[in-house]
Design an enzyme around this catalytic site. Structure first.
Site, short mmCIF file in Angstrom:
data_model
loop_
_atom_site.label_atom_id
_atom_site.label_comp_id
_atom_site.label_asym_id
_atom_site.label_seq_id
_atom_site.Cartn_x
_atom_site.Cartn_y
_atom_site.Cartn_z
N LYS A 1 11.10 36.73 35.97
CA LYS A 1 11.23 38.14 35.60
C LYS A 1 10.31 39.01 36.43
CE LYS A 1 13.06 37.66 30.98
NZ LYS A 1 12.89 37.87 29.55
N LYS B 1 21.68 30.44 35.94
CA LYS B 1 22.03 30.63 34.51
C LYS B 1 22.87 31.89 34.34
CE LYS B 1 19.22 32.65 31.68
NZ LYS B 1 18.14 33.13 30.80
N LYS C 1 23.08 38.35 31.25
CA LYS C 1 23.66 39.70 31.16
C LYS C 1 22.98 40.67 32.12
CE LYS C 1 20.92 39.73 27.05
NZ LYS C 1 20.95 39.34 25.68
P1 TYM Z 1 17.56 35.84 24.92
O1 TYM Z 1 17.77 37.13 24.23
O2 TYM Z 1 17.45 35.84 26.41
O3 TYM Z 1 18.69 34.82 24.54
C1 TYM Z 1 19.05 34.54 23.19
C2 TYM Z 1 19.41 33.08 23.04
O4 TYM Z 1 20.49 32.75 23.94
C3 TYM Z 1 20.13 31.62 24.73
N1 TYM Z 1 20.75 31.77 26.06
C4 TYM Z 1 21.58 30.87 26.61
N2 TYM Z 1 22.05 29.69 26.18
C5 TYM Z 1 22.90 29.01 27.00
N3 TYM Z 1 23.29 29.48 28.21
C6 TYM Z 1 22.85 30.65 28.68
N4 TYM Z 1 23.26 31.11 29.88
C7 TYM Z 1 21.95 31.42 27.88
N5 TYM Z 1 21.34 32.62 28.03
C8 TYM Z 1 20.60 32.81 26.91
C9 TYM Z 1 18.61 31.64 24.82
O5 TYM Z 1 18.09 30.38 25.11
C10 TYM Z 1 18.24 32.14 23.44
O6 TYM Z 1 18.18 31.07 22.52
N6 TYM Z 1 12.67 35.21 24.12
C11 TYM Z 1 14.00 35.00 23.57
C12 TYM Z 1 14.20 35.74 22.25
C13 TYM Z 1 13.20 35.38 21.21
C14 TYM Z 1 13.16 34.17 20.45
C15 TYM Z 1 12.04 34.32 19.58
C16 TYM Z 1 13.97 33.04 20.43
C17 TYM Z 1 12.17 36.16 20.80
N7 TYM Z 1 11.47 35.52 19.83
C18 TYM Z 1 11.71 33.29 18.69
C19 TYM Z 1 13.63 32.01 19.53
C20 TYM Z 1 12.52 32.16 18.68
C21 TYM Z 1 15.02 35.54 24.55
O7 TYM Z 1 14.74 36.38 25.37
O8 TYM Z 1 16.28 35.11 24.31
#
Ligand code: TYM
Length: 345
Positions: free
Chosen positions: A128, A210, A213
């Protein structure tokens, strides 16, 4: 005395506390099928068996500059999308992270139990900061600590996530164990739940990356809100290889990814997929994957559009659940403050 015996027996007969799940997702734009298949569909799959607490991680999203109006709308839309994806408020809590101040409070405290070196090693921080070189703010660096706080605040036993969050979960376990090592058993040490299939859905334009969005190339991702014709177009233009045989292989990242998506959506095994497309070209396979994704998404979109008609109601739901979540969080905060010697009202 007989009363005592009865109440003791009743206490014994009480079922053990359900294991607790926590997870969150950022309102940083529309949700992709990567988010859905990797994590969100497990949110609803787990809600019968576990006590589930879910949040939009809107404080995390601040690490990238947001337009306030768009940000607010994205947060409400994500709330509606999570409900449309099957998160059921009669079985779990669903709220916005910013509505429970204890997330930020615990994050500050835990940042003093997290090492600079540990945060420097986080691959998402490296990625990032390379992508937002003009805004490498301190929040981007301490972002994983807020995630640690989110999870530990609710004493979660398990965290459904995609593979990209695994390193953050390992940090969560390390910080919990470190804190417990000093003060006794304060935090539950959580386990990740990473699905066996589609844990890392890849970009359709560059299957070595990966699906995200925030990718500049809109053909690389499929959004949960994309129109069926757009979804079909995106799958038809997915990058593959020139072998034209539907099967997995080390040099076939594009097909491996499409097979993952198709398997995750239809429940078919690799052998069944290979048999289904034997003697057929990639065109047929891509069309089938697109159609399966459209069929999965269409009912979700209908529900999502219906829910979005009443944003006031959605905000009220988030408030109600935040209040319940705050009461659970406060129990942890009381314990933490007491252990480390901080006064708390
Ligand atoms: P975020 O918002 O990027 O993504 C949300 C969830 O989607 C999963 N994910 C994917 N899984 C498979 N293939 C992909 N291409 C893909 N892109 C995203 C992510 O692994 C995630 O589970 N930091 C986290 C949000 C967060 C969080 C937490 C998660 C904040 N606090 C506490 C778990 C527990 C994030 O940015 O996810």
């Amino acid at each position: 005395m007989s009363e005592n015996i009865t109440s003791a027996a009743a206490a014994e007969a009480k079922p053990p506390r359900k294991k607790r799940i926590f997870s969150a997702i950022q309102p940083s734009g529309e949700m992709t099928i990567g988010n859905y298949l990797g994590a969100i569909r497990n949110f609803s799959a787990m809600q019968d068996e576990f006590e589930c607490i879910y949040a939009t991680a809107n404080l995390h999203t601040l690490t990238v500059r947001q337009d306030p109006k768009v940000f607010k709308a994205n947060t409400e839309q994500l709330y509606a999308m999570l409900l449309a994806c099957g998160v059921d408020r009669s079985k779990c809590l669903l709220f916005h992270q910013s509505l429970v101040p204890a997330h930020a409070e615990l994050s500050w405290i835990l940042s003093t139990y997290t090492q600079f070196g540990e945060l420097s090693r986080m691959t998402q921080f490296k990625d990032k900061s390379a992508r937002h070189a003009d805004n490498i703010n301190a929040g981007l660096f301490t972002y994983p600590v807020l995630m640690v706080a989110d999870i530990l605040l609710y004493q979660a036993d398990m965290v459904p996530i995609g593979a990209d969050q695994k390193q953050h979960l390992e940090l969560t376990r390390d910080v919990a164990e470190r804190f417990n090592g000093i003060y006794g058993n304060v935090f539950t040490v959580p386990d990740p739940y990473i699905p066996p299939i589609a844990a890392r859905v890849m970009s359709l334009a560059d299957p070595t990356k990966k699906m995200s969005k925030s990718d500049d190339n809109t053909r690389s991702f499929v959004l949960m809100t994309d129109q069926p014709s757009t979804i079909m177009k995106k799958f038809r233009s997915a990058v593959t290889d020139c072998e034209a045989v539907v099967c997995r292989g080390p040099e076939k990242a594009g097909i491996n990814n499409l097979m993952d998506i198709y398997a995750a959506v239809t429940g078919k095994t690799d052998d069944q997929i290979v048999a289904e497309f034997e003697g057929k070209g990639y065109g047929d396979f891509k069309t089938a994957v697109g159609e399966a994704v459209v069929a999965m998404i269409e009912p979700i979109q209908q529900e999502y559009n219906a829910l979005l008609k009443d944003r006031k109601y959605l905000n009220q739901c988030a408030m109600e659940d935040a209040e319940k979540a705050a009461a659970i969080a406060e129990r942890t905060m009381q314990k933490v403050y007491k252990k480390i010697g901080l006064p708390r009202r």
